[in-house]
Design an enzyme around this catalytic site. Sequence first.
Site, PDB file in Angstrom:
ATOM      1  N   LEU A 196       8.225  -6.666  17.909  1.00  0.00           N
ATOM      2  CA  LEU A 196       7.208  -7.681  18.192  1.00  0.00           C
ATOM      3  C   LEU A 196       7.474  -8.994  17.482  1.00  0.00           C
ATOM      4  O   LEU A 196       7.115 -10.061  17.977  1.00  0.00           O
ATOM      5  CB  LEU A 196       5.825  -7.157  17.786  1.00  0.00           C
ATOM      6  CG  LEU A 196       5.393  -5.872  18.522  1.00  0.00           C
ATOM      7  CD1 LEU A 196       4.024  -5.421  18.027  1.00  0.00           C
ATOM      8  CD2 LEU A 196       5.384  -6.084  20.032  1.00  0.00           C
ATOM      9  N   ASN A 197       8.058  -8.909  16.296  1.00  0.00           N
ATOM     10  CA  ASN A 197       8.380 -10.132  15.551  1.00  0.00           C
ATOM     11  C   ASN A 197       9.670  -9.838  14.795  1.00  0.00           C
ATOM     12  O   ASN A 197       9.689  -9.010  13.884  1.00  0.00           O
ATOM     13  CB  ASN A 197       7.235 -10.473  14.588  1.00  0.00           C
ATOM     14  CG  ASN A 197       7.540 -11.693  13.718  1.00  0.00           C
ATOM     15  OD1 ASN A 197       8.682 -11.947  13.346  1.00  0.00           O
ATOM     16  ND2 ASN A 197       6.502 -12.444  13.401  1.00  0.00           N
ATOM     17  N   GLY A 233       5.950   2.141  15.923  1.00  0.00           N
ATOM     18  CA  GLY A 233       5.816   1.585  14.566  1.00  0.00           C
ATOM     19  C   GLY A 233       7.150   1.487  13.852  1.00  0.00           C
ATOM     20  O   GLY A 233       8.094   2.208  14.156  1.00  0.00           O
ATOM     21  N   GLN A 242      10.520  -5.440   7.219  1.00  0.00           N
ATOM     22  CA  GLN A 242      10.013  -4.075   7.103  1.00  0.00           C
ATOM     23  C   GLN A 242      11.167  -3.077   7.012  1.00  0.00           C
ATOM     24  O   GLN A 242      11.142  -2.164   6.197  1.00  0.00           O
ATOM     25  CB  GLN A 242       9.137  -3.718   8.310  1.00  0.00           C
ATOM     26  CG  GLN A 242       7.742  -4.246   8.227  1.00  0.00           C
ATOM     27  CD  GLN A 242       6.912  -3.439   7.240  1.00  0.00           C
ATOM     28  OE1 GLN A 242       7.109  -3.508   6.030  1.00  0.00           O
ATOM     29  NE2 GLN A 242       5.982  -2.655   7.731  1.00  0.00           N
ATOM     30  N   GLY A 280       7.130   0.647  10.215  1.00  0.00           N
ATOM     31  CA  GLY A 280       6.863   0.482   8.788  1.00  0.00           C
ATOM     32  C   GLY A 280       7.542   1.506   7.894  1.00  0.00           C
ATOM     33  O   GLY A 280       7.761   1.245   6.719  1.00  0.00           O
ATOM     34  N   GLU A 281       7.822   2.674   8.403  1.00  0.00           N
ATOM     35  CA  GLU A 281       8.281   3.736   7.514  1.00  0.00           C
ATOM     36  C   GLU A 281       9.699   4.186   7.773  1.00  0.00           C
ATOM     37  O   GLU A 281      10.339   4.788   6.910  1.00  0.00           O
ATOM     38  CB  GLU A 281       7.314   4.928   7.615  1.00  0.00           C
ATOM     39  CG  GLU A 281       5.911   4.434   7.309  1.00  0.00           C
ATOM     40  CD  GLU A 281       4.825   5.474   7.349  1.00  0.00           C
ATOM     41  OE1 GLU A 281       4.842   6.352   6.491  1.00  0.00           O
ATOM     42  OE2 GLU A 281       3.951   5.373   8.218  1.00  0.00           O
ATOM     43  N   ARG A 297      10.162  -1.879  21.510  1.00  0.00           N
ATOM     44  CA  ARG A 297      10.250  -3.333  21.479  1.00  0.00           C
ATOM     45  C   ARG A 297       9.851  -3.867  20.113  1.00  0.00           C
ATOM     46  O   ARG A 297       8.900  -3.371  19.497  1.00  0.00           O
ATOM     47  CB  ARG A 297       9.308  -3.900  22.532  1.00  0.00           C
ATOM     48  CG  ARG A 297       9.518  -5.375  22.744  1.00  0.00           C
ATOM     49  CD  ARG A 297       8.814  -5.813  23.992  1.00  0.00           C
ATOM     50  NE  ARG A 297       9.107  -7.190  24.284  1.00  0.00           N
ATOM     51  CZ  ARG A 297       8.353  -7.918  25.088  1.00  0.00           C
ATOM     52  NH1 ARG A 297       7.298  -7.374  25.671  1.00  0.00           N
ATOM     53  NH2 ARG A 297       8.659  -9.170  25.322  1.00  0.00           N
ATOM     54  N   GLY A 346       0.817  -1.215   0.000  1.00  0.00           N
ATOM     55  CA  GLY A 346       0.000   0.000   0.000  1.00  0.00           C
ATOM     56  C   GLY A 346       0.844   1.255   0.000  1.00  0.00           C
ATOM     57  O   GLY A 346       0.729   2.082  -0.874  1.00  0.00           O
TER      58      GLY A 346
END
Lengths: 328, 778
Positions: free
Chosen positions: B671-672, B742, B679, B744-745, B669, B282
């Site tokens: 998470l995975n 986050g 990412q 993602g970016e 932290r 996206g």
Amino acid sequence: MTPFKYTRASDAADAVRKGAATGVKFLGGGTNLVDLMRETIERPGELVDVSGLSTEIVETDEGGLRIGAGVRNTALAEHRRVRTAYPMLTRAMVSGASAQIRNMATVGGNLLQRTRCSYFYDEDGSRCNKRVPGEGCDAIEGFHRGHAILGASDACIAVHPSDMCVALAALDAVVHIEGAKGARTVPLVDFHCLPGDRPDIETVLEPGDLITAVELPPMPFAAASTYRKVRDRASYAFALVSVAAAIEIEDGQVRDVRIALGGVAHKPWRATRAEAALRGAPAGETAFAGAAATELAGARPLADNAFKVRLAERTIVSVLCELAGVTA
Amino acid sequence: MSIFDDAKQAAQGLVQAGMAKAVALAPDSWVPGGKPDPLIRQRHGAIGKPVSRLDGALKVSGKATFAAEFPVEAMTYAAMVYSTIAKGRITQITVSEAETAPGVVVVMTHRNAPRLNPPPAFLSESKAAAGDSLPVMQDERIYWNGQPVAVVLAETQEQADHAASLIRVGYEAEEAQTTFEAAREQGTQQSRFMGQPLHDEVGDAQDAFAKAPHKIDATYTTPRHNHNPIELHGVTLYWRGDGSLRVHDAQQVVAHTAYTLARTFGIDEKQVVVTSPYVGGGFGSKTLWQHQILAAAAARLAKRPVRMVLSREGVYRVVGGRSPTEQRVQLAATDEGRLTAILHRGLTVRTAHNVIAEPFILATRSLYGAETFLLDVHHVDFDMLGNTFMRAPGEAVGTFALESAMDELAHELGIDPIELRIRNEPEKDPISGLPYSSRNVVEAWRSGAERFGWERRNPVPGTVRDGGWLVGMGCATATYPYHRMPGGAARITLSADGRATLDLAAHEMGMGTSTAQTQVAADRLGLPMEAITFNYGDSTLPGLIMAGGSQQTASIGASVIAAYNKLVGELLKLAGNDSPLAGLKTEEVGSRDGGLCALDEPDRFETYASILARAQRDTISVEAEPPMPLETMHWSMHSYGAMFAEVRVNAVTGEPRVSRFLGSFDCGRILNSKTAASQFRGGIIMGLGLALMEETQFDERKGRVLNPSLSEYHVPVHMDVPEIEVMWTDIPDPHAPMGARGIGEIGITGTGAAIANAVYNATGRRVRDLPITLDKLL
Ligand SMILES: Cc1cc2nc3c(=O)[nH]c(=O)nc-3n(C[C@H](O)[C@H](O)[C@H](O)COP(=O)(O)OP(=O)(O)OC[C@H]3O[C@@H](n4cnc5c(N)ncnc54)[C@H](O)[C@@H]3O)c2cc1C
Ligand code: SF4
């Protein structure tokens, strides 16, 4: 895409017969033609598939190679004789497109692939003399960073995008053609046209002419030849400039040399001026640089592609130095 | 004409500014995140494990159904015709040939399109999702070059494409605003971001700059970028007999899109159902654009289901991208390298019909502790397709400018660029004055530098050579804020057989959200991952959760915490006085091994099954909303990274190639660890493209995009991407749900500058104009 009929030619004669009708186009791997049909830049009423007709690579009596027009780009690049006797051709082939496209693309189709000029592709929104002769050329005052610096005209500044053809031009290749009037051959360097005022005419082929093969004459010194492609990313990009070259040196003198340039003109550009300047000259950076400058003296760059002049000169010198084993 | 009301935004901004002061001063405990999420302490659960994506097998075996793959009876296939002028009107549109072409069901133009309301533009209100607020095919007006002017529906895609090519359109063009220079002459406007002006002043930066012994004053430019997710924007939709609309879409804002479609078609929000189980990327582009609206309008006209998949060219014509920027950065410093002023100002491009200006000063607001600041974004309006957000809007291009300038300053001062950054490490946010929630960028720098071998860098540019290549190293800071948008909600349903279902209108675009959130839910509920079902991508589920701004992790996290607390409360009530848990309060209880326990006395324990059985219940279901995201007004919350690039520039041709890259992150932290690494790497690869090749060719003469294809619009191919190493501090943010911010970016931020700085180190050439192509290095 406009609806069309699909047939397969049974042999060359059948293809030539079918190809004589208007609105018929031959189909190789389709990697260029089908794209252009999707954009409705090409609208053939019938496709005659010729990809299965001549798929062999055979040695000629003279010791060269005859490459069938239907040979896939990958098969040509991998061929043992090509790799050993004409390595610049293998290098040129594998630097083109992607593995998937090379697996589909044929030699005949590669010769006839059309320019990647963005305005040529923008059928709805841009003017292009190649699509509609006389309409005007939006590239001249638009995006032309990738366009021609040699042999262009006021009507068109597009470049021929093929890598393979640059090597073929350097290797004195000859194109075998079959048409309504029989078979004939044309040297590759005379096969493609400069744009002049008719950029829609791209080759010397007559309507219905079928390419049956490309022949490479023997050229012993091509066994140490190379191809260098300069581009904006490491793979899957067209050449900004490319150089195919082979050089024969005897006692420190250039005995014979072949140089062709890609990405600079409407056709694969055989650097005849540079070659002439080099024959008999001492093999060294000074002579190479002089020869490159001589070839590029005729360049007529525009605002955004002026860098190609220096780039071409530098790349020629670097490639020749590498082949001659001298440091630049 | 600005359909969108900037004044309303300004007013919202004032209210927010006032509230921000109060929240900043409030005690920690009043603020969400004031009490750390108990999961932060739990260290032996599923969180952090490198769990492979739960949907991986479905995807590689072709069983994951994407929006354009849902089978529907009596489907029609859509193709569009796009305008070739930037502004004016349609004078003539000939559709007769298309209408009689084989297989054609209907041809829709402004003459027969259903009457629609203008769609509310993204961010103009909380649930708005549209790329702009322009009327969609309602009259003969043309607003941008590429605007859809006709839709063909046919029995097959090929028939639709063919018929579309038969439509002839005549235009009367008007003078359009499509050049930077002309637009600038007409005057620039103050840009805003989420209601607030993109303008900050601290002290007298001009004066400090004038007086400083060392200064940098440089202008950096970045080009237009277009979105190129692998999955083309596709939608399959149909109207039901009851007047409701069912939409299978590729989405990162399902609930927003359902609302906006409902507004556009004048129906109730509940009558629109948008689902999106899988999305092939996206990056900010999978929102609501004209194609979904036109598909729904055409479906209504034809009374048939419609599948509309944009061609790659269609994506460039209909889906907005990142705007170009021109940024001037001035830095002033003392002899010791302390920043006395940061001025970061510049210009970007927008349209009058949306509210999104590329906010390139955001990172500069909180990265370094300068004494004075002057930051500002202005924009000009173009007649063009509405621009939008693209991975790290603002930061991606803003850090290119700021972090290039920092490198220039380091060079001017003769200080190592990492050392310069560390010397300017702020104690609190230099503009808002808020304390940082958690900031360990120095640790990221130190560990990254060691791992990368930074000490081997020769600071003198143009001195290292390897064969025909000039070799250089560069670094830059990466940063991206923690966001959490209002509007989250979650439902948890627990059943007596020990299974739990989570329902939220969140999104999985391939980044691993469903996997990571299943891990979190397993730990939170004390259940194995196999016992968790995570439902998402459905506008009928609770919550207004945007997969954007790297905020989805926090938004889901806070929503699930709220629902979990409610669940515990309900369970305690059901447990009653006969339970070992009797007398405990919600906040004294946690989960383990399929039940609840006292946090201080884990042996006081009862299983969910036992509680439900005693209460004679098969299931229990609760839904809750998290508090407003006031934590970002109380703390300065950001993720960080230290980015290192090694670049090779061909000495003959100038070809720049990245040979090594390392990102050292501080994102709270993780998470995975597996999906997170992907990412980070994905962001870095996109940053590599931004640095070296991505550029939309926007022909200013016509306002038209000339390279709408992946063969001419360059993104990195495999051979361009070197080994990318990623590492992280894994220090939880005590004020973020799960301790996670986050991720993602952030990977795309700092990367452009790290590469540009490495190019400088390799060649001695400072390229301030992206992308760094070989002609700029010859
Ligand atoms: C994304 C992309 C990237 C690419 N990158 C490169 C690159 O970097 N370098 C490069 O060199 N090329 C590149 N190519 C082009 C590729 O090499 C050509 O598309 C391919 O060689 C064409 O071969 P084909 O057999 O598929 O031709 P087709 O598409 O089948 O045909 C092309 C033309 O040749 C005609 N034709 C085919 N066979 C015959 C015949 N026997 N006689 C007469 N006419 C014939 C057809 O009628 C048509 O006009 C790229 C292509 C794509 C799509
Ligand atoms: S350069 Fe040639 S191909 Fe390109 S627009 Fe001009 S005429 Fe057409």
